[in-house]
Motif scaffolding. Structure first.
Motif, mmCIF file in Angstrom:
data_model
loop_
_atom_site.group_PDB
_atom_site.id
_atom_site.type_symbol
_atom_site.label_atom_id
_atom_site.label_comp_id
_atom_site.label_asym_id
_atom_site.label_seq_id
_atom_site.Cartn_x
_atom_site.Cartn_y
_atom_site.Cartn_z
ATOM 1 N N LEU A 51 -19.676 5.156 1.295
ATOM 2 C CA LEU A 51 -18.876 4.239 1.804
ATOM 3 C C LEU A 51 -19.453 3.046 2.244
ATOM 4 C CD1 LEU A 51 -16.810 6.843 3.813
ATOM 5 C CD2 LEU A 51 -16.147 6.048 1.388
ATOM 6 N N GLY A 52 -20.687 2.908 2.804
ATOM 7 C CA GLY A 52 -21.265 1.560 3.199
ATOM 8 C C GLY A 52 -20.719 1.431 4.556
ATOM 9 N N ALA A 53 -20.581 2.259 5.531
ATOM 10 C CA ALA A 53 -20.143 1.853 6.858
ATOM 11 C C ALA A 53 -20.757 1.085 7.450
ATOM 12 C CB ALA A 53 -19.817 3.187 7.500
ATOM 13 N N ARG A 54 -20.206 -0.269 8.157
ATOM 14 C CA ARG A 54 -21.191 -1.233 8.532
ATOM 15 C C ARG A 54 -21.387 -0.714 10.017
ATOM 16 N NH1 ARG A 54 -17.717 -6.380 7.419
ATOM 17 N NH2 ARG A 54 -16.082 -4.981 7.814
ATOM 18 N N ARG A 55 -20.469 -0.158 10.837
ATOM 19 C CA ARG A 55 -20.403 0.229 11.973
ATOM 20 C C ARG A 55 -20.319 1.807 12.138
ATOM 21 N NH1 ARG A 55 -16.555 -1.389 15.017
ATOM 22 N NH2 ARG A 55 -17.367 -1.553 16.882
ATOM 23 N N PRO A 56 -21.223 2.774 11.694
ATOM 24 C CA PRO A 56 -21.073 4.088 11.832
ATOM 25 C C PRO A 56 -21.023 4.910 12.882
ATOM 26 C CG PRO A 56 -23.219 3.726 11.156
ATOM 27 C CD PRO A 56 -22.550 2.182 11.306
ATOM 28 N N HIS A 57 -21.438 4.078 14.024
ATOM 29 C CA HIS A 57 -21.426 4.619 15.355
ATOM 30 C C HIS A 57 -20.082 4.482 16.075
ATOM 31 C CE1 HIS A 57 -22.105 0.301 15.702
ATOM 32 N NE2 HIS A 57 -21.734 0.448 16.810
ATOM 33 N N ALA A 58 -19.013 3.620 15.488
ATOM 34 C CA ALA A 58 -17.707 3.085 16.169
ATOM 35 C C ALA A 58 -17.131 4.315 16.479
ATOM 36 C CB ALA A 58 -17.165 2.354 15.292
ATOM 37 N N VAL A 147 -1.852 17.891 10.852
ATOM 38 C CA VAL A 147 -3.310 18.147 10.610
ATOM 39 C C VAL A 147 -3.795 18.862 11.993
ATOM 40 C CG1 VAL A 147 -3.496 16.626 8.687
ATOM 41 C CG2 VAL A 147 -3.965 15.857 11.155
ATOM 42 N N THR A 148 -4.805 19.633 11.884
ATOM 43 C CA THR A 148 -5.543 19.749 13.140
ATOM 44 C C THR A 148 -6.188 18.426 13.539
ATOM 45 O OG1 THR A 148 -7.670 20.227 12.213
ATOM 46 C CG2 THR A 148 -6.255 22.321 12.102
ATOM 47 N N ALA A 149 -6.240 18.533 15.174
ATOM 48 C CA ALA A 149 -6.870 17.674 15.669
ATOM 49 C C ALA A 149 -8.285 17.255 15.230
ATOM 50 C CB ALA A 149 -7.092 17.711 17.360
ATOM 51 N N GLY A 150 -9.054 18.087 15.054
ATOM 52 C CA GLY A 150 -10.385 18.051 14.486
ATOM 53 C C GLY A 150 -10.462 17.520 13.094
ATOM 54 N N GLY A 151 -9.436 17.984 12.212
ATOM 55 C CA GLY A 151 -9.394 17.339 11.035
ATOM 56 C C GLY A 151 -9.171 15.903 10.807
ATOM 57 N N ALA A 152 -8.137 15.592 11.711
ATOM 58 C CA ALA A 152 -7.965 14.120 11.936
ATOM 59 C C ALA A 152 -9.216 13.514 12.244
ATOM 60 C CB ALA A 152 -6.760 13.796 13.063
ATOM 61 N N GLN A 153 -10.103 13.842 13.181
ATOM 62 C CA GLN A 153 -11.322 13.210 13.653
ATOM 63 C C GLN A 153 -12.209 13.370 12.313
ATOM 64 O OE1 GLN A 153 -13.758 15.019 16.677
ATOM 65 N NE2 GLN A 153 -13.714 13.365 17.831
ATOM 66 N N ALA A 154 -12.107 14.338 11.742
ATOM 67 C CA ALA A 154 -13.068 14.539 10.575
ATOM 68 C C ALA A 154 -12.828 13.449 9.466
ATOM 69 C CB ALA A 154 -13.182 15.734 9.994
ATOM 70 N N MET A 155 -11.610 13.179 9.296
ATOM 71 C CA MET A 155 -11.143 12.412 8.217
ATOM 72 C C MET A 155 -11.587 10.871 8.781
ATOM 73 S SD MET A 155 -7.346 13.543 7.490
ATOM 74 C CE MET A 155 -6.918 12.318 6.402
ATOM 75 N N GLY A 158 -15.760 10.901 8.817
ATOM 76 C CA GLY A 158 -16.548 11.359 7.566
ATOM 77 C C GLY A 158 -15.752 10.263 6.450
ATOM 78 N N GLN A 159 -14.617 9.984 6.354
ATOM 79 C CA GLN A 159 -14.271 9.436 5.349
ATOM 80 C C GLN A 159 -13.608 8.034 5.601
ATOM 81 O OE1 GLN A 159 -14.614 10.644 2.394
ATOM 82 N NE2 GLN A 159 -15.471 12.399 3.150
ATOM 83 N N LEU A 160 -13.481 7.620 6.920
ATOM 84 C CA LEU A 160 -13.180 6.504 7.412
ATOM 85 C C LEU A 160 -11.709 5.883 6.877
ATOM 86 C CD1 LEU A 160 -16.522 4.294 6.729
ATOM 87 C CD2 LEU A 160 -15.937 5.464 8.735
ATOM 88 N N VAL A 161 -10.942 7.112 6.987
ATOM 89 C CA VAL A 161 -9.502 6.918 6.640
ATOM 90 C C VAL A 161 -8.743 7.453 7.872
ATOM 91 C CG1 VAL A 161 -9.873 7.018 4.196
ATOM 92 C CG2 VAL A 161 -9.298 9.267 5.399
ATOM 93 N N LEU A 162 -7.488 7.138 7.924
ATOM 94 C CA LEU A 162 -6.458 7.359 8.961
ATOM 95 C C LEU A 162 -5.495 8.537 8.453
ATOM 96 C CD1 LEU A 162 -5.423 4.098 10.600
ATOM 97 C CD2 LEU A 162 -6.701 5.851 11.511
ATOM 98 N N PRO A 163 -5.189 9.740 8.776
ATOM 99 C CA PRO A 163 -4.347 10.757 8.331
ATOM 100 C C PRO A 163 -2.866 10.040 8.271
ATOM 101 C CG PRO A 163 -4.733 11.089 10.685
ATOM 102 C CD PRO A 163 -5.719 9.936 10.181
ATOM 103 N N GLY A 164 -2.453 8.846 8.890
ATOM 104 C CA GLY A 164 -1.189 8.414 8.965
ATOM 105 C C GLY A 164 -1.275 7.046 9.777
#
Length: 467
Positions: A51-58, A147-155, A158-164
């Motif tokens: 994904l080439g995240a520029r700010r992975p710590h965000a 979705v689960t709260a942890g699932g939203a956080q994982a998305m 890990g994938q830099l996407v919003l569930p909605g």
């Protein structure tokens, strides 16, 4: 593998990393086995490298702690003290003493479809298998967009996407705060944070919580960010139902009275296209149960050295009781010290042991206080309509579970499972287990299974007859 590893650490989250680094620093040869393609576990989940995240710590906090762990892992790997097997999903750990040998055999799956079997052997095993989310069902919880709260956080991590685009975060527990702030910071409109606990519960535990002022400051920081993003916080509220046709479109929330039950006349609808919901975590104990380790309630029982009652097996982190990353790190360090000392006959550094022990004591007291604050709303099982699906895998409703107890005479969770098939699906009861226990009045006792995850028949057929 040309060299037999001495210590196999299963799980590369905070507890597993701390244990592996501590044991390696004492000269142990460590095999670190993890299902993810990068170390860090759920707490330090990293964006996919492509994904080439520029700010992975965000989306993270305590990033410096993660950097120290990552640097330590890289150093020990380069020195050959740690072998890190990524994308290896452990499905069973077996004691070789049962077949006349010593040590343990670790069975894992790897590959894109987890269709390739891998077998490694070790002299000792340290289980840092973490936890999984508890979600209590309600009408509409099976709609797409829930979705689960942890699932939203994982998305997000890990994938830099919003569930909605418009989210409601609901349930109970400290995880809801970083999930809500993370979604808001990433651009989602968080319509509400619905927390069943209230300020009064926090104030009653304030002396115990004040023993960890850093965590209180962290919580205050989340509250400030929620205010800045304009997130409406609804304490002492709960979600009654989710509504929609093809996906969730709104949720009904209501205030709770002092007994934890919805107050009449307080129900309101909140529009959203995503509901992130969770009611805390439960320990992952499948591998420990397969080995025959004793449990205390739903967690693996350990002694002061994080040893289980099975010789050669240690456990640390959420598997021994959910308590957060700080507790997992402390337990991991103690387990790593103990495992290396027991394997090699060396004494651990007394200062580091004492420091880890103090940190563990403080973190356990803090976790116990949080457990008392963040309890699921009372009477939730009584309010669940009969037509609500409880077991999603087998499509078992609350009414069928109640019928198994009230009409068919089931007196324990296993009998309910046999009569209704609740818990026989892909997740093996991880999602529906707490709900079934609540509906039947049975204790939430983990069921011992031979496998910790589904295994292809081809992998089983390829094992030697002796295994």
């Amino acid at each position: 593998m040309t060299e037999r590893p001495r210590l196999a650490v299963v799980g590369a989250g905070p507890a597993g990393l701390a244990a592996a680094l501590t044991a390696a620093a004492q000269g142990a040869r460590v095999l670190l086995v993890d299902a993810a393609d990068q170390a860090g576990g759920q707490f330090y989940r990293q964006p996919a490298s492509g994904l080439g995240a520029r700010r992975p710590h965000a989306p993270h906090h305590r990033w410096r702690t993660w950097e120290r762990l990552r640097t330590g892992l890289e150093r020990h790997r380069a020195a050959g003290r740690i072998t890190h097997l990524t994308d290896h999903h452990v499905w069973c750990v077996r004691r070789e003493s049962e077949s006349g040998s010593r040590g343990f055999t670790v069975y894992a799956l790897r590959g894109p479809g987890q269709e390739e079997g891998v077998t490694v052997r070790a002299d000792a095993v340290l289980l840092a298998t973490g936890g999984y989310e508890r979600v209590l069902p309600f009408p509409g919880w099976t709609l797409p967009g829930v979705v689960t709260a942890g699932g939203a956080q994982a998305m997000l991590k890990g994938q830099l996407v919003l569930p909605g685009r418009t989210a409601v975060v609901a349930g109970t527990g400290p995880l809801l705060l970083p999930v809500a702030t993370g979604l808001a910071a990433a651009g989602a409109r968080v319509a509400a944070l619905v927390e069943s606990a209230g300020p009064a519960a926090l104030s009653r535990r304030l002396p115990a919580l004040a023993a960890k002022p850093g965590r209180l400051t962290e919580g205050a920081g989340y509250a400030a960010r929620l205010l800045w993003h304009g997130v409406r916080v609804l304490p002492r509220h709960t979600v009654l139902a989710a509504h929609g046709t093809e996906r969730v479109e709104a949720v009904t929330v209501a205030a709770l009275d002092r007994a934890g039950r919805p107050r009449p006349g307080t129900a309101r609808r909140v529009r959203c296209d995503t509901l992130a919901v969770g009611h805390g975590l439960l320990p992952h104990t499948d591998l420990a149960e397969t080995l025959g380790c004793a449990l205390s309630g739903t967690a693996v029982r350990v002694d002061a050295e994080q040893r289980t009652d099975v010789p050669g097996v240690w456990a640390a982190g959420e598997a021994t009781g959910v308590g957060g990353a700080a507790l997992a790190l402390a337990e991991g360090r103690i387990a790593g010290h103990s495992a290396a000392a027991r394997l090699y006959g060396t004494a651990p550094d007394p200062r580091r042991w004492a420091a880890a022990d103090r940190a563990r004591t403080r973190a356990r007291a803090f976790a116990a206080a949080l457990d008392a604050v963040y309890a699921p709303p009372a009477g939730w099982a009584e309010r669940l309509p009969d037509e609500t699906v409880v077991c999603r895998c087998e499509e078992v409703t609350a009414g069928r579970v109640r019928e198994a107890v009230g009409t068919l005479g089931a007196g324990d969770a296993r009998t309910v499972k046999l009569l209704t098939r609740a818990g026989m699906g892909w997740c093996q009861g991880r999602m529906c287990g707490p709900a079934v226990a609540g509906l039947t009045g049975c204790p939430l006792d983990p069921g011992r299974r031979p496998f910790a995850r589904p295994v292809p028949l081809g992998v089983l057929a390829g094992l030697p007859d002796t295994e």
